[in-house]
Design an enzyme around this catalytic site. Structure first.
Site, PDB file in Angstrom:
ATOM      1  N   VAL A  43       0.830  -1.201   0.000  1.00 37.89           N
ATOM      2  CA  VAL A  43       0.000   0.000   0.000  1.00 37.89           C
ATOM      3  C   VAL A  43       0.865   1.250   0.000  1.00 37.89           C
ATOM      4  O   VAL A  43       0.690   2.156  -0.817  1.00 37.89           O
ATOM      5  CB  VAL A  43      -0.953  -0.006   1.209  1.00 37.89           C
ATOM      6  CG1 VAL A  43      -1.774   1.281   1.242  1.00 37.89           C
ATOM      7  CG2 VAL A  43      -1.867  -1.221   1.159  1.00 37.89           C
ATOM      8  N   GLU A  53      -7.618   1.347   1.792  1.00 34.30           N
ATOM      9  CA  GLU A  53      -7.196   1.012   0.436  1.00 34.30           C
ATOM     10  C   GLU A  53      -8.032  -0.136  -0.113  1.00 34.30           C
ATOM     11  O   GLU A  53      -8.514  -0.982   0.636  1.00 34.30           O
ATOM     12  CB  GLU A  53      -5.696   0.660   0.422  1.00 34.30           C
ATOM     13  CG  GLU A  53      -5.287  -0.457   1.371  1.00 34.30           C
ATOM     14  CD  GLU A  53      -5.464  -1.838   0.776  1.00 34.30           C
ATOM     15  OE1 GLU A  53      -5.636  -1.941  -0.452  1.00 34.30           O
ATOM     16  OE2 GLU A  53      -5.444  -2.813   1.542  1.00 34.30           O
ATOM     17  N   GLY A 101      -6.113 -16.734  -0.230  1.00 33.58           N
ATOM     18  CA  GLY A 101      -5.013 -16.500   0.698  1.00 33.58           C
ATOM     19  C   GLY A 101      -4.630 -15.046   0.623  1.00 33.58           C
ATOM     20  O   GLY A 101      -5.450 -14.181   0.332  1.00 33.58           O
ATOM     21  N   CYS A 139      -4.633  -9.919   2.800  1.00 33.39           N
ATOM     22  CA  CYS A 139      -5.842  -9.177   3.171  1.00 33.39           C
ATOM     23  C   CYS A 139      -6.969 -10.069   3.687  1.00 33.39           C
ATOM     24  O   CYS A 139      -7.342  -9.986   4.855  1.00 33.39           O
ATOM     25  CB  CYS A 139      -6.334  -8.361   1.979  1.00 33.39           C
ATOM     26  SG  CYS A 139      -5.236  -7.012   1.524  1.00 33.39           S
ATOM     27  N   LYS A 175      -1.924 -15.671  -5.504  1.00 32.97           N
ATOM     28  CA  LYS A 175      -2.648 -15.306  -6.716  1.00 32.97           C
ATOM     29  C   LYS A 175      -1.613 -14.972  -7.781  1.00 32.97           C
ATOM     30  O   LYS A 175      -0.428 -14.797  -7.469  1.00 32.97           O
ATOM     31  CB  LYS A 175      -3.580 -14.115  -6.474  1.00 32.97           C
ATOM     32  CG  LYS A 175      -2.851 -12.843  -6.093  1.00 32.97           C
ATOM     33  CD  LYS A 175      -3.801 -11.673  -5.891  1.00 32.97           C
ATOM     34  CE  LYS A 175      -4.389 -11.185  -7.196  1.00 32.97           C
ATOM     35  NZ  LYS A 175      -5.167  -9.946  -7.037  1.00 32.97           N
ATOM     36  N   ARG A 218       1.882 -15.170   1.389  1.00 35.93           N
ATOM     37  CA  ARG A 218       1.213 -15.205   2.695  1.00 35.93           C
ATOM     38  C   ARG A 218      -0.116 -15.952   2.613  1.00 35.93           C
ATOM     39  O   ARG A 218      -0.997 -15.594   1.862  1.00 35.93           O
ATOM     40  CB  ARG A 218       1.008 -13.781   3.208  1.00 35.93           C
ATOM     41  CG  ARG A 218       2.282 -13.135   3.736  1.00 35.93           C
ATOM     42  CD  ARG A 218       2.091 -11.690   4.110  1.00 35.93           C
ATOM     43  NE  ARG A 218       1.986 -10.823   2.936  1.00 35.93           N
ATOM     44  CZ  ARG A 218       1.886  -9.496   2.994  1.00 35.93           C
ATOM     45  NH1 ARG A 218       1.866  -8.894   4.168  1.00 35.93           N
ATOM     46  NH2 ARG A 218       1.807  -8.782   1.891  1.00 35.93           N
TER      47      ARG A 218
END
Length: 436
Positions: A11, A149, A258, A261, A322, A329
């Protein structure tokens, strides 16, 4: 504007680079000296498409600078963005210690009226707590704003430049005016800046992630039912997505979600709900379904190979949570690999970007049973089965005839429903997807 950004994660670094690219004078701070030196040398701590040239260009233009001093950042910015990590604590809540530490430092060093913008994902009420912490350190006027965000890893730069909405939580008219002026260049075709109170802004972020996670888990639950019934979840998905009340986003079944977030934010939201005597049953069910879904591929593998996986070799394509990121993570592949190694298997792994991070995140005994390959076909060579865990683009249309020649077995486990079942079965493969 003179902006400061505290934190150089996904971010903070994206926000700093994009704000600088739009002409602002940005100072980005992080207490990790090695990270700051690495960024200055042109090596970013994260992989994010389009970010590296953006950072380099704005450093050269003089609009983007970096420091290890939060105090320097506090003095520089009329608007200071807090974008530090809020990891999961032992009890499932969000650990806000880094955020509060940064707020305290800002309070000790601001010298003029300042707008402090919380961009980290935080529980409801955090803006008020930040205001108390800063207020204990200074008599200089300041305002705390919640500005959550909504960036997708792998598309964060484009998301920031072309937001579908900008949430600004404040009751202060001056802060509203300044934030509107700052974000207006990103919303020139239509004003997508939504103003609300800080608590509503904080809850909006959690509510969005919880709803999207619930959609994913719902589809995974339906996919498992489709397996039991002999239906094809891909056809079901298309039928559902054609209903405008439902839409086709986040309806793709797979091996679970996963990342940095969804898992963290779901746990934090559930913890907050319990503190206020609310159970959030749908959200809790989504989390339970997701954890179980990460092992659906392992269950299929055991069923197809008779339960005994000891001594067998399996290839796993895709290790990040992804595509288009090196972030591992809570990636489903972590749980898949650990479980298969626990069954006595050996793993050959490939990922375009996340391989080193993935191996570093494994326990030593698990890593010892894994080989990281630089080429996907090297990973597949001699494998008794191939698992697709993350749908990187380069895996979409592989050379199946080559795979047939080099693999020791013929089982394809498509954890993202990317491959044409009829095509691969015609080539002699045994195919297992999710809900297919």
């Amino acid at each position: 504007m003179k902006l400061s950004v505290i934190g150089t994660g996904y971010v903070g670094l994206v926000a700093a680079a994009v704000f600088a690219d739009y002409g602002n004078d940005v100072l980005c701070a992080d207490i990790d000296a090695a990270k700051i030196e690495s960024i200055k040398a042109g090596k970013l701590p994260i992989f994010e498409p389009g970010l590296e040239p953006l950072v380099e260009h704005n450093i050269q233009a003089g609009r983007l600078r970096f420091t290890t001093s939060n105090a320097e950042a506090a003095v520089h910015g009329n608007v200071i963005f807090l974008a530090v990590g809020t990891p999961t604590a032992a009890d499932g809540s969000a650990d806000l210690s880094y955020l509060y530490q940064a707020a305290s430092e800002i309070g000790r060093h601001i010298t003029r009226p300042t707008i402090i913008v919380d961009k980290s994902t935080v529980p409801v009420g955090t803006a008020e707590r930040i205001a108390r912490i800063v207020g204990e350190q200074t008599r200089v006027p300041f305002t705390v704003v919640s500005n959550p965000e909504f960036l997708k890893e792998g598309a964060a730069v484009d998301d920031f430049m072309h937001p579908d909405r900008v949430i600004v939580g404040t009751d202060d008219p001056h802060a509203r005016e300044v934030l509107h002026r700052l974000y207006q260049p990103f919303c020139r075709t239509s004003d997508r800046i939504l103003f609300m109170d800080a608590r509503s802004a904080e809850l909006t972020k959690y509510a969005c992630n919880a709803y999207l996670a619930a959609r994913i888990s719902f589809m995974n639950d339906m996919a498992n039912l489709a397996d039991a019934l002999g239906a094809d979840i891909e056809l079901v998905r298309r039928g559902m997505g054609s209903d405008p009340r439902i839409g086709n986003k986040f309806l793709y079944p797979g091996v679970g979600y996963g990342g940095s977030c969804f898992p963290k934010d779901i746990r934090a939201l559930l913890t907050t709900a319990r503190e206020f005597g609310h159970s959030l049953e749908i959200v809790a069910s989504a989390e339970r379904i997701n954890e179980a879904q990460k092992l659906v591929i392992v269950r299929k593998l055991r069923q197809r190979l008779g339960g005994d996986l000891a001594g067998k070799t399996f290839a796993v394509w895709g290790l990040s949570f992804k595509p288009n990121t090196d972030d591992v993570r809570e990636a489903p592949a972590l749980k898949i690999v650990r479980t298969l190694v626990g069954d006595g298997a050996r793993l050959r792994l490939h990922d375009p970007e996340a391989g080193k991070n993935f191996i570093a995140g494994l326990p030593p005994h698990v890593a010892a049973a894994c080989t990281l390959s630089a080429d996907p076909y090297d990973a597949a060579e001699g494998a008794h089965a191939l698992v697709l865990a993350t749908e990187w683009r380069e895996y979409r249309s592989p050379d199946f005839e080559r795979l047939k020649r080099i693999m020791a077995g013929s089982l394809l486990l498509d954890g993202r429903n990317q491959w044409d079942r009829q095509h691969v079965e015609a080539l002699g493969f045994e195919y297992a997807g999710i809900g297919r």
